[in-house]
Write a protein that holds these residues in place. Sequence first.
Motif, PDB file in Angstrom:
ATOM      1  N   ILE A   1       0.862  -1.180   0.000  1.00 27.44           N
ATOM      2  CA  ILE A   1       0.000   0.000   0.000  1.00 27.44           C
ATOM      3  C   ILE A   1       0.899   1.230   0.000  1.00 27.44           C
ATOM      4  CG2 ILE A   1      -1.703   1.319   1.315  1.00 27.44           C
ATOM      5  CD1 ILE A   1      -2.687  -1.364   2.484  1.00 27.44           C
ATOM      6  N   GLU A   2       0.707   2.085  -0.983  1.00 28.60           N
ATOM      7  CA  GLU A   2       1.471   3.335  -1.030  1.00 28.60           C
ATOM      8  C   GLU A   2       0.860   4.281  -0.007  1.00 28.60           C
ATOM      9  OE1 GLU A   2       4.263   3.761  -2.745  1.00 28.60           O
ATOM     10  OE2 GLU A   2       4.010   1.712  -3.478  1.00 28.60           O
ATOM     11  N   ALA A   3       1.710   4.826   0.850  1.00 31.06           N
ATOM     12  CA  ALA A   3       1.175   5.628   1.938  1.00 31.06           C
ATOM     13  C   ALA A   3       1.734   7.046   1.961  1.00 31.06           C
ATOM     14  CB  ALA A   3       1.455   4.941   3.273  1.00 31.06           C
ATOM     15  N   ILE A   4       3.029   7.209   1.915  1.00 33.39           N
ATOM     16  CA  ILE A   4       3.648   8.523   2.103  1.00 33.39           C
ATOM     17  C   ILE A   4       3.205   9.474   0.994  1.00 33.39           C
ATOM     18  CG2 ILE A   4       5.829   9.786   2.213  1.00 33.39           C
ATOM     19  CD1 ILE A   4       7.056   7.304   3.483  1.00 33.39           C
ATOM     20  N   GLY A   5       2.708  10.632   1.426  1.00 36.78           N
ATOM     21  CA  GLY A   5       2.260  11.658   0.500  1.00 36.78           C
ATOM     22  C   GLY A   5       0.819  11.525   0.072  1.00 36.78           C
TER      23      GLY A   5
ATOM     24  N   LYS B   1       2.366   7.975  10.170  1.00 34.78           N
ATOM     25  CA  LYS B   1       2.320   9.273  10.841  1.00 34.78           C
ATOM     26  C   LYS B   1       1.490  10.183   9.950  1.00 34.78           C
ATOM     27  CE  LYS B   1       6.834   9.917  11.174  1.00 34.78           C
ATOM     28  NZ  LYS B   1       8.106  10.597  11.497  1.00 34.78           N
ATOM     29  N   VAL B   2       0.597  10.924  10.580  1.00 38.60           N
ATOM     30  CA  VAL B   2      -0.296  11.812   9.821  1.00 38.60           C
ATOM     31  C   VAL B   2      -0.010  13.252  10.234  1.00 38.60           C
ATOM     32  CG1 VAL B   2      -2.710  12.366   9.299  1.00 38.60           C
ATOM     33  CG2 VAL B   2      -2.045  10.009   9.726  1.00 38.60           C
ATOM     34  N   GLY B   3       0.071  14.114   9.239  1.00 40.82           N
ATOM     35  CA  GLY B   3       0.331  15.537   9.499  1.00 40.82           C
ATOM     36  C   GLY B   3      -0.934  16.264   9.887  1.00 40.82           C
ATOM     37  N   ARG B   4      -0.733  17.305  10.669  1.00 43.79           N
ATOM     38  CA  ARG B   4      -1.848  18.186  11.018  1.00 43.79           C
ATOM     39  C   ARG B   4      -1.324  19.613  11.122  1.00 43.79           C
ATOM     40  NH1 ARG B   4      -3.116  16.015  17.094  1.00 43.79           N
ATOM     41  NH2 ARG B   4      -1.020  16.285  17.854  1.00 43.79           N
TER      42      ARG B   4
ATOM     43  N   TYR C   1       0.595  11.543  15.210  1.00 46.25           N
ATOM     44  CA  TYR C   1       0.257  12.777  14.517  1.00 46.25           C
ATOM     45  C   TYR C   1       1.411  13.718  14.733  1.00 46.25           C
ATOM     46  CZ  TYR C   1      -4.532  11.198  13.904  1.00 46.25           C
ATOM     47  OH  TYR C   1      -5.640  10.494  13.531  1.00 46.25           O
ATOM     48  N   GLU C   2       1.815  14.436  13.673  1.00 54.93           N
ATOM     49  CA  GLU C   2       2.897  15.397  13.818  1.00 54.93           C
ATOM     50  C   GLU C   2       2.481  16.704  13.169  1.00 54.93           C
ATOM     51  OE1 GLU C   2       6.453  13.977  11.975  1.00 54.93           O
ATOM     52  OE2 GLU C   2       5.588  13.914   9.989  1.00 54.93           O
ATOM     53  N   ASP C   3       3.013  17.773  13.721  1.00 54.03           N
ATOM     54  CA  ASP C   3       2.720  19.084  13.151  1.00 54.03           C
ATOM     55  C   ASP C   3       3.447  19.210  11.822  1.00 54.03           C
ATOM     56  OD1 ASP C   3       1.172  19.821  15.314  1.00 54.03           O
ATOM     57  OD2 ASP C   3       2.883  20.586  16.445  1.00 54.03           O
ATOM     58  N   ALA C   4       2.696  19.449  10.786  1.00 56.04           N
ATOM     59  CA  ALA C   4       3.260  19.598   9.448  1.00 56.04           C
ATOM     60  C   ALA C   4       2.461  20.673   8.729  1.00 56.04           C
ATOM     61  CB  ALA C   4       3.210  18.288   8.694  1.00 56.04           C
TER      62      ALA C   4
ATOM     63  N   ILE D   1      -2.548  14.412   5.630  1.00 54.81           N
ATOM     64  CA  ILE D   1      -1.667  13.735   4.674  1.00 54.81           C
ATOM     65  C   ILE D   1      -0.711  12.838   5.450  1.00 54.81           C
ATOM     66  CG2 ILE D   1       0.082  14.059   2.875  1.00 54.81           C
ATOM     67  CD1 ILE D   1      -2.673  15.043   2.050  1.00 54.81           C
ATOM     68  N   VAL D   2      -0.447  11.652   4.916  1.00 55.82           N
ATOM     69  CA  VAL D   2       0.497  10.716   5.536  1.00 55.82           C
ATOM     70  C   VAL D   2       1.904  11.271   5.321  1.00 55.82           C
ATOM     71  CG1 VAL D   2       1.416   8.372   5.492  1.00 55.82           C
ATOM     72  CG2 VAL D   2      -1.035   8.754   5.176  1.00 55.82           C
ATOM     73  N   THR D   3       2.628  11.515   6.421  1.00 53.72           N
ATOM     74  CA  THR D   3       3.978  12.083   6.338  1.00 53.72           C
ATOM     75  C   THR D   3       5.068  11.046   6.572  1.00 53.72           C
ATOM     76  OG1 THR D   3       3.885  12.714   8.659  1.00 53.72           O
ATOM     77  CG2 THR D   3       3.168  14.355   7.045  1.00 53.72           C
ATOM     78  N   GLY D   4       4.722   9.926   7.135  1.00 55.10           N
ATOM     79  CA  GLY D   4       5.719   8.893   7.384  1.00 55.10           C
ATOM     80  C   GLY D   4       5.068   7.535   7.504  1.00 55.10           C
ATOM     81  N   GLU D   5       5.864   6.507   7.198  1.00 56.31           N
ATOM     82  CA  GLU D   5       5.360   5.141   7.264  1.00 56.31           C
ATOM     83  C   GLU D   5       6.222   4.367   8.258  1.00 56.31           C
ATOM     84  OE1 GLU D   5       3.756   2.168   3.914  1.00 56.31           O
ATOM     85  OE2 GLU D   5       5.902   2.567   3.752  1.00 56.31           O
ATOM     86  N   LEU D   6       5.597   3.862   9.313  1.00 57.08           N
ATOM     87  CA  LEU D   6       6.321   3.103  10.321  1.00 57.08           C
ATOM     88  C   LEU D   6       6.355   1.615   9.985  1.00 57.08           C
ATOM     89  CD1 LEU D   6       4.813   4.918  13.402  1.00 57.08           C
ATOM     90  CD2 LEU D   6       6.995   5.380  12.281  1.00 57.08           C
TER      91      LEU D   6
END
Length: 183
Positions: A131-135, A179-182, A148-151, A157-162
């Motif tokens: 599954i493509e996630a980042i971006g 990780k999802v941006g907010r 969730y990270e401040d972006a 938007i998905v900012t990182g894949e763990l």
Amino acid sequence: MSDEQKTLDPTATADDAPTTEASEETVPLPLTELEGRLAQAEAQAAEYKDQWLRATADFKNFKRRTEQERSELIRSASSALVLKLLPVMDDFERAIDNIPPDIAETPWWGGTQLIAQKLRTVLESEGVKAIEAIGTEFDPNLHEAVLYEDAEGQDGIVTGELQRGYKLGDRVIRPSMVKVGRD
């Protein structure tokens, strides 16, 4: 001697008894009775045909349902095996991402990468896709938000894949941990 006379004659013998030839002869049935029997036979034939058509349809449905259950069983067995292989794939990917430069040039490491590639090829041949996630936009059907990270400008938007997620055909067998941006 007529039959009527024989019955009245006290000297008549058993051989002279009236015969029942007339009762043994087939008397033609009236037309209405024949039509009734024909209608009854046609109704019975229609009922038998209806029962046969229902039995045929039931059998076709049974075959279709059995085939669906068989293919679902195969899919679920495949997904169970794939779920057991995915951690091995994760370990290979982590090893590839974190290999020290002095080992990366050795033929041993090249062989190890070929093993990882073969595993990817086997999984893909079974219908497994990453599954493509980042971006991409966060989709709870495909992603599992762990952080969730401040972006700035990347709300939702998905900012990182763990951990990479996978699909088997169109069905998600393991969602991506992301990780999802907010804002």
